[in-house]
Every structure is written in C-alpha cells, then in structure tokens.
Design an enzyme around this catalytic site. Structure first.
Site, PDB file in Angstrom:
ATOM      1  N   GLU A  49       3.740   1.375   8.544  1.00  0.00           N
ATOM      2  CA  GLU A  49       4.170   2.598   7.834  1.00  0.00           C
ATOM      3  C   GLU A  49       4.220   3.782   8.799  1.00  0.00           C
ATOM      4  OE1 GLU A  49       1.299   2.306   4.676  1.00  0.00           O
ATOM      5  OE2 GLU A  49       2.372   0.550   3.925  1.00  0.00           O
ATOM      6  N   GLY A  51       2.356  -5.233   1.211  1.00  0.00           N
ATOM      7  CA  GLY A  51       2.558  -4.626  -0.105  1.00  0.00           C
ATOM      8  C   GLY A  51       3.652  -5.286  -0.923  1.00  0.00           C
ATOM      9  N   HIS A  93       0.141   1.171  12.418  1.00  0.00           N
ATOM     10  CA  HIS A  93       0.492   0.508  11.158  1.00  0.00           C
ATOM     11  C   HIS A  93       2.002   0.627  10.958  1.00  0.00           C
ATOM     12  CE1 HIS A  93       0.810  -0.306   6.877  1.00  0.00           C
ATOM     13  NE2 HIS A  93      -0.376  -0.882   6.969  1.00  0.00           N
ATOM     14  N   ASN A 134      -7.755  -0.900   4.080  1.00  0.00           N
ATOM     15  CA  ASN A 134      -6.904   0.268   4.332  1.00  0.00           C
ATOM     16  C   ASN A 134      -6.492   0.852   2.981  1.00  0.00           C
ATOM     17  OD1 ASN A 134      -4.946   2.094   5.054  1.00  0.00           O
ATOM     18  ND2 ASN A 134      -3.463   0.574   5.775  1.00  0.00           N
ATOM     19  N   TRP A 135      -7.124   1.960   2.620  1.00  0.00           N
ATOM     20  CA  TRP A 135      -6.858   2.538   1.290  1.00  0.00           C
ATOM     21  C   TRP A 135      -5.557   3.331   1.260  1.00  0.00           C
ATOM     22  CZ3 TRP A 135     -12.307   4.778  -0.454  1.00  0.00           C
ATOM     23  CH2 TRP A 135     -13.220   3.715  -0.517  1.00  0.00           C
ATOM     24  N   LYS A 136      -4.970   3.554   2.416  1.00  0.00           N
ATOM     25  CA  LYS A 136      -3.738   4.356   2.521  1.00  0.00           C
ATOM     26  C   LYS A 136      -3.937   5.718   1.820  1.00  0.00           C
ATOM     27  CE  LYS A 136      -1.168   0.106   2.777  1.00  0.00           C
ATOM     28  NZ  LYS A 136       0.115  -0.531   2.744  1.00  0.00           N
ATOM     29  N   GLU A 182       0.486  -8.034  11.234  1.00  0.00           N
ATOM     30  CA  GLU A 182       0.923  -7.704   9.877  1.00  0.00           C
ATOM     31  C   GLU A 182       2.439  -7.811   9.797  1.00  0.00           C
ATOM     32  OE1 GLU A 182      -2.061  -5.187   7.616  1.00  0.00           O
ATOM     33  OE2 GLU A 182      -0.824  -3.794   8.722  1.00  0.00           O
ATOM     34  N   SER A 199      -0.492  -8.724   2.082  1.00  0.00           N
ATOM     35  CA  SER A 199      -0.665  -9.344   0.765  1.00  0.00           C
ATOM     36  C   SER A 199      -1.808 -10.364   0.714  1.00  0.00           C
ATOM     37  CB  SER A 199       0.658  -9.979   0.298  1.00  0.00           C
ATOM     38  OG  SER A 199       1.634  -8.975   0.145  1.00  0.00           O
ATOM     39  N   GLY A 231      -4.776  -4.206   2.305  1.00  0.00           N
ATOM     40  CA  GLY A 231      -4.260  -2.969   1.721  1.00  0.00           C
ATOM     41  C   GLY A 231      -4.601  -2.882   0.248  1.00  0.00           C
TER      42      GLY A 231
HETATM   43  C1  PEP Z   1      -1.573  -3.002   4.882  1.00  0.00           C
HETATM   44  O1  PEP Z   1      -0.991  -2.029   4.462  1.00  0.00           O
HETATM   45  O2  PEP Z   1      -2.109  -2.983   5.996  1.00  0.00           O
HETATM   46  C2  PEP Z   1      -1.597  -4.192   4.034  1.00  0.00           C
HETATM   47  C3  PEP Z   1      -1.937  -5.323   4.585  1.00  0.00           C
HETATM   48  O3  PEP Z   1      -1.239  -4.023   2.740  1.00  0.00           O
HETATM   49  P1  PEP Z   1      -1.266  -5.137   1.581  1.00  0.00           P
HETATM   50  O4  PEP Z   1      -2.559  -5.898   1.700  1.00  0.00           O
HETATM   51  O5  PEP Z   1      -1.162  -4.381   0.311  1.00  0.00           O
HETATM   52  O6  PEP Z   1      -0.097  -6.026   1.832  1.00  0.00           O
END
Ligand code: PEP
Length: 266
Positions: free
Chosen positions: A107, A185, A105, A18-20, A179, A225, A246
């Site tokens: 976010e 993050g 997600h 997921n590049w956001k 998640e 993470s 992410g």
């Molecule tokens: C995500 O945003 O779905 C995610 C898992 O981010 P990260 O790996 O940076 O925690």
C-alpha cells in the site's frame, strides 16, 4: 489442522499484526488487553508484534506494560529530526515503545509512491534508530501471470541486501515479509506450493548476499489473507517463519487463533 513441523531454534517464529488505518485509542487499548491476556496465558515461545496506527502507539505501550506482546509501527521516515512536515522518525517510535517497523508495504509502494531507494534508506535508518525493519516485498497478479514473480522479488529485495552488505551484525535482525499483492485483503491466499517456492528462493538470495548462517537465521514471513483456517498449512512450510497479518489481526480471537496455528518450537 495439526502440523507435524517443529520450528528450528535458529528462527523464532514471528507473528505481526498490521492494523493499518483502523481503530481509535479506546479500541486499540481493548484489543491490546485481550492480546496481552491471551498471549501471556499461552506461554508460547513465538514473538508477537502489533502495529497500530501512530495515534494509538503511546496508549498501547502504556497498556501492554511488561507483556511480551511487542509494538511496531507501520511506517517511519528516514531522517532523524527536522523540517519534515507530517513525518515521524525512528527515535520517536522508540520513544513510544516500538521495536519493529513495517517498511515497503504494497500500500505504501502503490498509494504513496515509495520506491526501492526510499525503502533502502528507511531500512538503514531503522537499524540506526534501534528498530527492526520488516521489509515487505511482493508481486502483482499481472507480474505473476507473466511469470515474473521471482525477478520482481529480486528487484525489490536486492537493494536492501546490498545496502547491508558490510553490516554483518545487522543481517539476522532483518525480517522479510513476502506478500503477494493480489493476496492482500482479497481473501485469495497463495497456494502452499507458491509460498514455499518463493520463500526457498528468498532464502537462497540471502545466502548469496549474506552467508549460509545468516540465511538460516533471517525470518521470512508470509502475508496475504492469512486466516485461522489456512494458517497452519502455511506455517508448516519449511521456509515460512510466521506471518504478517492484516484484517485477521483486528479481531483478538482470530489473531490468537493464528498464533495457535504455529508449529511448536523444537
Ligand atoms: C497486509 O496488509 O499486510 C495483509 C497481509 O493484509 P491481509 O491479511 O488482510 O491480507
């Protein structure tokens, strides 16, 4: 860390990047090329999906060509076409090569107010439009500390399972991503005990609302993470079928190292 686990053939491991809201077309294409080469050289039987911003989908689709790296989107709207300023529908996503879409997600839930019923509508419309939904669920730190984790996850997932109750052919296409919000993050990864407890519980919910066969075939990803140094321990857990990645998906070296951490498929 070497893993002694082998994946069951019933659930093909899946890694989703997921590049956001990161990257312009040029960097997305460079990244796509590095992944295409890296993945195709590996000859692994896992499935890899990258979800760039909407603006890079078309270029990345052209660039990935026949590669086995697949494309996904980070969001979709549930109507087909029409007066929905600023929105993108599933047919448009298919048109630029998407096979998957991330839904719900944290976010989107917290920053854009997406609620359970919207996520259900988006799940159903994604199936209608030929996209495989990756439905994200997760508890906040406060909810975990109050011991509410499983209840919160049930509240998030059940509306989706109920909506799919009479659509047996779609059950095994659903992908669930656990998640924990506090792990996204932040660099704070959930412990392997916490992850396995939740994934086992979710598989139980799938069994209760779908059936035993579907519960053994639906893929449940962990996200939060995941990095090259913790991925092998997470992917070795019996109810973890891959990861939603992410920040580590923004560097091809890290992302490929995470793919390398998957156990072999038996
Ligand atoms: C995500 O945003 O779905 C995610 C898992 O981010 P990260 O790996 O940076 O925690």
């Amino acid at each position: 860390m070497e893993s002694s686990r082998t994946f069951s053939r019933r659930r093909r491991p899946l890694i989703v990047g997921n590049w956001k809201m990161n990257g312009l077309i040029e960097s997305a294409v460079d990244m796509g090329e590095a992944l295409r080469q890296g993945f195709d050289e590996r000859n692994t039987s896992c499935e890899v999906v990258v979800c760039p911003p909407f603006t890079a989908l078309h270029a990345l689709h052209q660039q990935l060509g026949e590669s086995s790296v697949k494309l996904g989107a980070q969001n979709v709207f549930c109507e087909e076409f029409g007066p929905y300023t600023g929105e993108i529908c599933g047919i448009m996503l298919r048109n630029v090569g998407c096979r998957y879409v991330i839904l719900g997600h944290s976010e989107r839930r917290t920053l854009f107010g997406e609620n359970h019923s919207l996520i259900v509508r988006k799940t159903m419309s994604s199936f209608r439009d030929g996209l495989q939904p990756i439905v994200c669920i997760g508890e906040s730190l406060e909810q975990r500390e109050k011991g509410e984790t499983l209840v919160v996850l049930q509240e998030q997932l059940l509306p989706v399972l109920k909506a799919l109750a009479d659509q047996r052919e779609r059950w095994v296409q659903l992908v669930v991503a656990y998640e924990p919000v506090w792990a996204i993050g932040t660099g704070k990864v959930a412990s392997t005990d916490q992850i396995q407890e939740v994934h086992y519980y979710l598989r139980g919910l799938l069994k209760e609302h779908f059936d035993e066969d579907a519960s053994q075939r639906v893929r449940i990803l962990y996200g939060g993470s995941v990095k090259p140094d913790n991925a092998a321990a997470i992917f070795a857990l019996p109810d973890v079928d891959g990861g939603l990645i992410g920040s580590a998906s923004l560097q091809s070296k890290e992302f490929l190292a995470i793919i390398d951490a998957l156990p072999a498929v038996d």
